[in-house]
Design an enzyme around this catalytic site. Structure first.
Site, PDB file in Angstrom:
ATOM      1  N   GLY A   1       0.853  -1.234   0.006  1.00 34.70           N
ATOM      2  CA  GLY A   1      -0.143   0.016   0.019  1.00 34.70           C
ATOM      3  C   GLY A   1       0.849   1.390  -0.074  1.00 34.70           C
TER       4      GLY A   1
ATOM      5  N   GLY B   1       2.727   2.351   5.345  1.00 33.22           N
ATOM      6  CA  GLY B   1       4.090   1.251   5.306  1.00 33.22           C
ATOM      7  C   GLY B   1       4.854   1.767   6.732  1.00 33.22           C
TER       8      GLY B   1
ATOM      9  N   GLU C   1       5.671  -3.379   0.610  1.00 31.25           N
ATOM     10  CA  GLU C   1       5.724  -3.197  -0.684  1.00 31.25           C
ATOM     11  C   GLU C   1       4.722  -1.902  -0.878  1.00 31.25           C
ATOM     12  OE1 GLU C   1       7.018  -4.986  -3.208  1.00 31.25           O
ATOM     13  OE2 GLU C   1       7.607  -6.670  -2.369  1.00 31.25           O
TER      14      GLU C   1
ATOM     15  N   CYS D   1       1.527   0.716  -8.845  1.00 30.70           N
ATOM     16  CA  CYS D   1       2.662   1.166  -8.212  1.00 30.70           C
ATOM     17  C   CYS D   1       3.986   1.389  -8.907  1.00 30.70           C
ATOM     18  CB  CYS D   1       3.219  -0.169  -7.273  1.00 30.70           C
ATOM     19  SG  CYS D   1       3.250  -1.721  -7.745  1.00 30.70           S
TER      20      CYS D   1
HETATM   21  P1  NAD Z   1      -3.424   2.151   1.459  1.00 30.78           P
HETATM   22  O1  NAD Z   1      -2.041   2.618   2.121  1.00 30.78           O
HETATM   23  O2  NAD Z   1      -4.458   3.422   1.552  1.00 30.78           O
HETATM   24  O3  NAD Z   1      -4.064   0.999   1.787  1.00 30.78           O
HETATM   25  C1  NAD Z   1      -3.561  -0.289   1.729  1.00 30.78           C
HETATM   26  C2  NAD Z   1      -3.828  -1.234   2.636  1.00 30.78           C
HETATM   27  O4  NAD Z   1      -3.512  -1.087   4.000  1.00 30.78           O
HETATM   28  C3  NAD Z   1      -5.530  -1.182   2.715  1.00 30.78           C
HETATM   29  O5  NAD Z   1      -5.879  -2.759   2.988  1.00 30.78           O
HETATM   30  C4  NAD Z   1      -5.773  -0.601   4.265  1.00 30.78           C
HETATM   31  O6  NAD Z   1      -6.912  -0.807   4.801  1.00 30.78           O
HETATM   32  C5  NAD Z   1      -4.436  -1.002   4.844  1.00 30.78           C
HETATM   33  N1  NAD Z   1      -4.105  -0.046   6.026  1.00 30.78           N
HETATM   34  C6  NAD Z   1      -3.926   1.389   5.822  1.00 30.78           C
HETATM   35  N2  NAD Z   1      -3.552   1.684   7.245  1.00 30.78           N
HETATM   36  C7  NAD Z   1      -3.189   0.746   7.832  1.00 30.78           C
HETATM   37  C8  NAD Z   1      -2.607   0.689   9.181  1.00 30.78           C
HETATM   38  N3  NAD Z   1      -2.474   1.845   9.948  1.00 30.78           N
HETATM   39  N4  NAD Z   1      -2.488  -0.601   9.749  1.00 30.78           N
HETATM   40  C9  NAD Z   1      -2.918  -1.703   8.997  1.00 30.78           C
HETATM   41  N5  NAD Z   1      -3.350  -1.477   7.931  1.00 30.78           N
HETATM   42  C10 NAD Z   1      -3.460  -0.366   7.260  1.00 30.78           C
HETATM   43  O7  NAD Z   1      -3.117   2.077  -0.157  1.00 30.78           O
HETATM   44  P2  NAD Z   1      -4.130   1.945  -1.408  1.00 30.78           P
HETATM   45  O8  NAD Z   1      -4.601   3.363  -1.760  1.00 30.78           O
HETATM   46  O9  NAD Z   1      -5.047   0.762  -1.260  1.00 30.78           O
HETATM   47  O10 NAD Z   1      -3.078   1.607  -2.459  1.00 30.78           O
HETATM   48  C11 NAD Z   1      -2.319   2.485  -3.274  1.00 30.78           C
HETATM   49  C12 NAD Z   1      -0.846   2.649  -2.587  1.00 30.78           C
HETATM   50  O11 NAD Z   1      -0.348   1.396  -2.755  1.00 30.78           O
HETATM   51  C13 NAD Z   1       0.132   3.250  -3.874  1.00 30.78           C
HETATM   52  O12 NAD Z   1       0.929   3.913  -2.797  1.00 30.78           O
HETATM   53  C14 NAD Z   1       0.827   2.070  -4.558  1.00 30.78           C
HETATM   54  O13 NAD Z   1       1.912   2.567  -4.848  1.00 30.78           O
HETATM   55  C15 NAD Z   1       0.952   1.007  -3.555  1.00 30.78           C
HETATM   56  N6  NAD Z   1       1.234  -0.352  -3.984  1.00 30.78           N
HETATM   57  C16 NAD Z   1       2.144  -0.569  -3.860  1.00 30.78           C
HETATM   58  C17 NAD Z   1       2.823  -1.812  -4.521  1.00 30.78           C
HETATM   59  C18 NAD Z   1       4.250  -2.562  -4.493  1.00 30.78           C
HETATM   60  O14 NAD Z   1       4.244  -3.591  -4.785  1.00 30.78           O
HETATM   61  N7  NAD Z   1       5.238  -1.646  -3.807  1.00 30.78           N
HETATM   62  C19 NAD Z   1       1.918  -2.728  -5.172  1.00 30.78           C
HETATM   63  C20 NAD Z   1       0.526  -2.157  -5.097  1.00 30.78           C
HETATM   64  C21 NAD Z   1       0.111  -0.940  -4.501  1.00 30.78           C
END
Ligand code: NAD
Length: 517
Positions: free
Chosen positions: A247, A252, A269, A303
């Site tokens: 995410g 992260g 990731e 991403c």
């Molecule tokens: P996000 O960070 O808003 O959410 C991702 C997940 O994390 C969700 O399931 C959310 O509920 C959970 N989450 C959020 N805060 C949390 C916390 N404090 N504790 C536990 N869980 C928590 O991201 P998004 O909007 O769903 O996705 C987009 C982001 O993901 C972009 O930044 C993208 O680059 C990244 N991404 C990275 C990769 C990679 O492999 N590097 C792959 C896909 C997406």
């Protein structure tokens, strides 16, 4: 469910996946004990309500973790190739259900149907990889310094692995983790994105059915549902030795701190800010295709999406004009209609972020080359369709340094040597994917050298977007440092044990230490 304007086979797909009951998407999701608040899933494609699922409460979570922990005790004793056989059977089901699942991914997330199918294909590929891997979970054998001693290492499963995933790859990221973790002997608890809950339920249905038909203990594949508070139940839980989280960098940083606080392991990731360097020796036609697909594919919500184009001054105008021309061909609309290149953004918050970024780049002195904007009218009722935009910008702009998850491409000029382009490319906080377009061997090798790209992925004559499952996937710096999928990424799902066996009648000590009684 309510009929969608043009169905594109969605009703049939939901039925095939067992998520056609709009009021109870979780009804057939085994190992899903959710009884909490209702989450509604609306499609960004047409704004329709697709289904409802219940979120996981604290009490529900306790049942899940207990079931997973119990299941693990049996699963870990099954020989790894037999676990591989179960993954093979799961994969047979993925092959059978590829089209409906690809359609649901497209409808719930908004990516094109081709990309939805591609995502399911990635699941199939990683399962194939995992089946082979189930016979190759090798450790090394070392020579002991002590006579009559044998030393080797072996890998044991870790336990219960927690998987937190993002909306943009709602199914593939889960399988990158689970396929490997399962053959390694771990049980998995998955919290998918609250923005794509039905795809999670559909996947869990498939796994639960195959596992139950094959006598696999309940709990090896578990689903929990909800927002970040549900994710936190896992990050705070000492019973979960590894959290694999995909995410935003913002998420992260929170997850890393929480899990490190209890000395757990993380596989992170996170966000990217990916650039393509275009040198004077680049093949312009391939550069345009790679850059446009990278910037507008999945509506800029990968991403690995191309965010920055760093072009040598000698070819700057030529490449700029060719890309601006190519943008005129882009068709925006329902992603299930294969005539369209670009579908919607995930939701209206994303649309706002996209609009704010375009305002910001102008405020910082950028020059818009291809105008953005939100589309309205027939076919765009969801309010999530936007025009891919291009702006000339400087690398140091605050907005350019930031990952905006939308189809905005920043282009900039470099002069002289390729090292100047590398300074720009590496001059951001993220380190996921990077690319150079060149037919010059020296430039290509310098890009790949120790002084070259600082990213986890560095491509020559390919764009930044998209990766094969055979390589380890992930990035450096604020991208989090994790690696998953191919190569030796499986090792993170196991614990390494070094074993030394003495088969003599003496007890010689290491380093020649004498200790006689
Ligand atoms: P996000 O960070 O808003 O959410 C991702 C997940 O994390 C969700 O399931 C959310 O509920 C959970 N989450 C959020 N805060 C949390 C916390 N404090 N504790 C536990 N869980 C928590 O991201 P998004 O909007 O769903 O996705 C987009 C982001 O993901 C972009 O930044 C993208 O680059 C990244 N991404 C990275 C990769 C990679 O492999 N590097 C792959 C896909 C997406």
């Amino acid at each position: 469910m309510q009929a969608v304007a043009t169905d594109f086979g969605i009703t049939e797909a939901l039925k095939a996946l067992g998520v056609n009951d709009i009021n109870n998407g979780t009804s057939t999701g085994a190992n899903n004990f959710s009884s909490g608040e209702i989450i509604e899933s609306y499609s960004p494609v047409d704004g329709q309500l697709i289904g409802k699922v219940k979120s996981t409460t604290k009490e529900d979570y306790e049942k899940v973790i207990t079931t997973a922990t119990e299941g693990f005790k049996t699963w870990r004793t099954m020989p790894a190739p037999q676990r591989g056989e179960i993954v093979r059977k799961f994969n047979d089901e993925l092959r059978r259900l590829k089209e409906p699942l690809g359609k649901l991914v497209s409808y719930e997330m908004g990516k094109s149907y081709q990309e939805g199918l591609g995502e399911v294909q990635e699941m199939i590929d990683i399962c194939d990889f995992a089946v082979g891997l189930s016979r190759q979970l090798h450790g090394l054998t070392m020579h002991s310094e002590r006579p009559g001693h044998r030393m080797y290492e072996q890998y044991h499963p870790l336990g219960v692995v927690g998987i937190i995933s993002a909306f943009n790859f709602p199914v593939a990221v889960w399988s990158w983790n689970t396929a490997l973790a399962w053959v390694c002997g771990d049980a998995c608890i998955w919290k998918g994105s609250e923005k794509t809950p039905l795809t999670s339920v559909a996947c869990q249905n498939i796994a639960a059915r195959v596992f139950s038909e094959n006598g696999v203990p309940e709990g090896i594949s578990c689903l929990i549902t909800g927002d970040y508070t549900v994710g936190e139940m896992m990050t705070k839980d000492e019973r979960i030795p590894l959290i694999s989280a995909t995410g935003s960098t913002r998420m992260g940083k929170i997850v890393a701190k929480e899990v490190a606080g209890r000395l757990g392991k993380t596989l992170l990731e996170l966000g990217g800010n990916n650039a393509i360097i275009v040198t004077p020796d680049a093949n312009i036609k391939n550069t345009v295709i790679g850059a446009v697909f990278g910037a507008v594919g999945t509506c800029g919500q990968r991403c690995t999406s191309t965010r920055r184009l760093i072009i040598h001054e000698d070819v700057y105008d030529k490449v700029k004009n060719a890309i601006v021309d190519a943008y005129k061909q882009i068709k925006i609309g329902n992603p299930l209609d294969e005539n369209n290149h670009v579908g919607p953004l995930i939701d209206k918050d994303s649309v706002k972020n996209y609009q704010n970024a375009l305002t910001k780049v102008v405020e910082e002195g950028g020059n818009i080359l291809v105008e953005g904007g939100v589309l309205e009218g027939e076919g765009y009722e969801s309010g999530c369709y936007v025009k891919p935009a291009i702006a000339e910008a400087e690398n140091h702009f605050e907005i350019v340094q930031h990952e905006t998850f939308a189809p905005i491409l920043y282009i900039m000029k470099y002069k002289g040597d390729v090292s100047n382009a590398l300074d720009l490319q590496n001059g951001v906080r993220q380190g996921l994917s990077s690319a150079i377009m060149t037919n010059n061997l020296r430039e290509a090798e310098r890009f790949l050298s120790v002084e070259g790209s600082d990213c986890g992925i560095a491509n020559v004559n390919i764009g930044t977007s998209g990766a094969e499952i055979g390589g380890a996937f992930g990035g450096e710096k604020e991208t989090g440092g994790g690696r998953e999928s191919g190569s030796d990424a499986w090792k993170v799902y196991m614990r390494r044990q070094t074993n030394t066996i003495n088969y003599t009648t003496e007890l010689p000590l290491a380093q020649g230490i004498k200790f006689d009684l």
